[in-house]
Design a protein around this motif. Structure first.
Motif, mmCIF file in Angstrom:
data_model
loop_
_atom_site.group_PDB
_atom_site.id
_atom_site.type_symbol
_atom_site.label_atom_id
_atom_site.label_comp_id
_atom_site.label_asym_id
_atom_site.label_seq_id
_atom_site.Cartn_x
_atom_site.Cartn_y
_atom_site.Cartn_z
ATOM 1 N N VAL A 177 4.310 -15.845 -4.370
ATOM 2 C CA VAL A 177 5.041 -15.284 -3.238
ATOM 3 C C VAL A 177 5.301 -13.788 -3.397
ATOM 4 N N ASP A 178 5.654 -13.351 -4.589
ATOM 5 C CA ASP A 178 6.120 -11.982 -4.810
ATOM 6 C C ASP A 178 5.218 -11.180 -5.736
ATOM 7 N N VAL A 179 5.235 -9.857 -5.523
ATOM 8 C CA VAL A 179 4.577 -8.905 -6.417
ATOM 9 C C VAL A 179 5.685 -8.005 -6.950
ATOM 10 N N PHE A 180 5.804 -7.921 -8.285
ATOM 11 C CA PHE A 180 6.826 -7.129 -8.949
ATOM 12 C C PHE A 180 6.195 -5.796 -9.337
ATOM 13 N N MET A 181 6.783 -4.695 -8.851
ATOM 14 C CA MET A 181 6.187 -3.376 -9.046
ATOM 15 C C MET A 181 7.184 -2.428 -9.708
ATOM 16 N N ILE A 182 6.638 -1.405 -10.359
ATOM 17 C CA ILE A 182 7.458 -0.389 -11.006
ATOM 18 C C ILE A 182 6.829 0.981 -10.817
ATOM 19 N N ARG A 183 7.673 1.962 -10.730
ATOM 20 C CA ARG A 183 7.263 3.368 -10.755
ATOM 21 C C ARG A 183 8.027 3.983 -11.914
ATOM 22 N N PRO A 184 7.334 4.368 -12.981
ATOM 23 C CA PRO A 184 8.011 4.916 -14.163
ATOM 24 C C PRO A 184 8.831 6.152 -13.833
ATOM 25 N N ARG A 189 0.828 -1.217 0.000
ATOM 26 C CA ARG A 189 0.000 0.000 0.000
ATOM 27 C C ARG A 189 0.858 1.262 0.000
ATOM 28 N N LEU A 190 1.945 1.247 0.747
ATOM 29 C CA LEU A 190 2.872 2.379 0.757
ATOM 30 C C LEU A 190 3.397 2.622 -0.655
ATOM 31 N N TYR A 191 3.820 1.576 -1.308
ATOM 32 C CA TYR A 191 4.374 1.722 -2.655
ATOM 33 C C TYR A 191 3.312 2.194 -3.643
ATOM 34 N N GLU A 192 2.107 1.677 -3.541
ATOM 35 C CA GLU A 192 1.037 2.111 -4.446
ATOM 36 C C GLU A 192 0.709 3.592 -4.252
ATOM 37 N N ARG A 193 0.739 4.054 -3.000
ATOM 38 C CA ARG A 193 0.486 5.483 -2.737
ATOM 39 C C ARG A 193 1.539 6.369 -3.381
ATOM 40 N N HIS A 194 2.686 5.809 -3.672
ATOM 41 C CA HIS A 194 3.782 6.586 -4.258
ATOM 42 C C HIS A 194 3.984 6.281 -5.742
ATOM 43 N N GLY A 195 2.947 5.778 -6.385
ATOM 44 C CA GLY A 195 2.965 5.644 -7.838
ATOM 45 C C GLY A 195 3.444 4.331 -8.402
ATOM 46 N N PHE A 196 3.721 3.344 -7.559
ATOM 47 C CA PHE A 196 4.128 2.036 -8.066
ATOM 48 C C PHE A 196 2.905 1.272 -8.544
ATOM 49 N N THR A 197 3.071 0.550 -9.633
ATOM 50 C CA THR A 197 2.014 -0.315 -10.153
ATOM 51 C C THR A 197 2.581 -1.717 -10.335
ATOM 52 N N VAL A 198 1.688 -2.692 -10.399
ATOM 53 C CA VAL A 198 2.095 -4.091 -10.522
ATOM 54 C C VAL A 198 2.520 -4.380 -11.956
ATOM 55 N N GLU A 199 3.712 -4.962 -12.093
ATOM 56 C CA GLU A 199 4.206 -5.442 -13.391
ATOM 57 C C GLU A 199 3.884 -6.921 -13.559
#
Length: 172
Positions: free
Chosen positions: A155-162, A140-150
């Motif tokens: 086990v894992d969720v791979f995220m990116i913030r362009p 949730r912290l990462y999503e609030r800062h613009g990360f989205t799921v790749e």
């Protein structure tokens, strides 16, 4: 460099040192234990070994509050993406080993440190990637800062913030 925000105590980042490996390995084991147990993946030796094997004084910074270790964050150049054969975005960064001691969680320190790391990436126009455990509150912290799921696996969720200034990135 000391950094102060209105919602958190004064904190600073300093370069990681070889002597930090064991305290940070212990911090990682404590912070990740509940999520790894929930996922059936906790191994008290492996959780520490992974940190020891990937610790880098070049890329790791220690978060200090009142001069004491409160956490750490590692930001290194990103390697190949999760998709085989797909090149990494030039200049992209990989955020990993971002841990805060329980006493410092929920007080805005993680947000402050993440904002600082992302501001550095934005200044370099670099995308930031990370991996977070399935079901982790950190997502949730990462999503609030613009990360989205790749992508994700059991086990894992791979995220990116362009990168800033690029389609989908901050500032667009």
């Amino acid at each position: 460099m000391a950094i102060t925000t209105t919602s958190t105590p004064e904190w600073s980042l300093r370069p990681g040192r070889s002597a930090d490996v064991e305290p940070i390995a212990e911090l990682r084991a404590e912070v990740m234990r509940a999520d790894l147990v929930r996922l059936g993946r906790y191994d008290e030796h492996r959780v520490r070994r992974r940190l020891r094997e990937t610790f880098s004084t070049r890329y790791t910074r220690v978060v200090e509050v009142d001069g004491a270790l409160a956490g750490c964050v590692t930001v290194r150049p990103d390697g190949p993406t999760a998709e085989p054969g797909e090149p990494a975005e030039p200049g992209a960064r990989l955020l990993e080993h971002f841990y805060l001691a329980a006493a410092h969680q929920g007080r805005g320190l993680g947000t402050a440190v993440l904002r600082h790391v992302l501001a550095e990436a934005d200044a370099a126009r670099a995308a930031v990637r990370l991996v977070v455990l399935q079901g982790s509150a950190a997502r949730r912290l990462y999503e609030r800062h613009g990360f989205t799921v790749e992508g994700q696996d059991p086990v894992d969720v791979f995220m990116i913030r362009p990168a800033a200034g690029r389609p989908g990135g901050p500032g667009r």
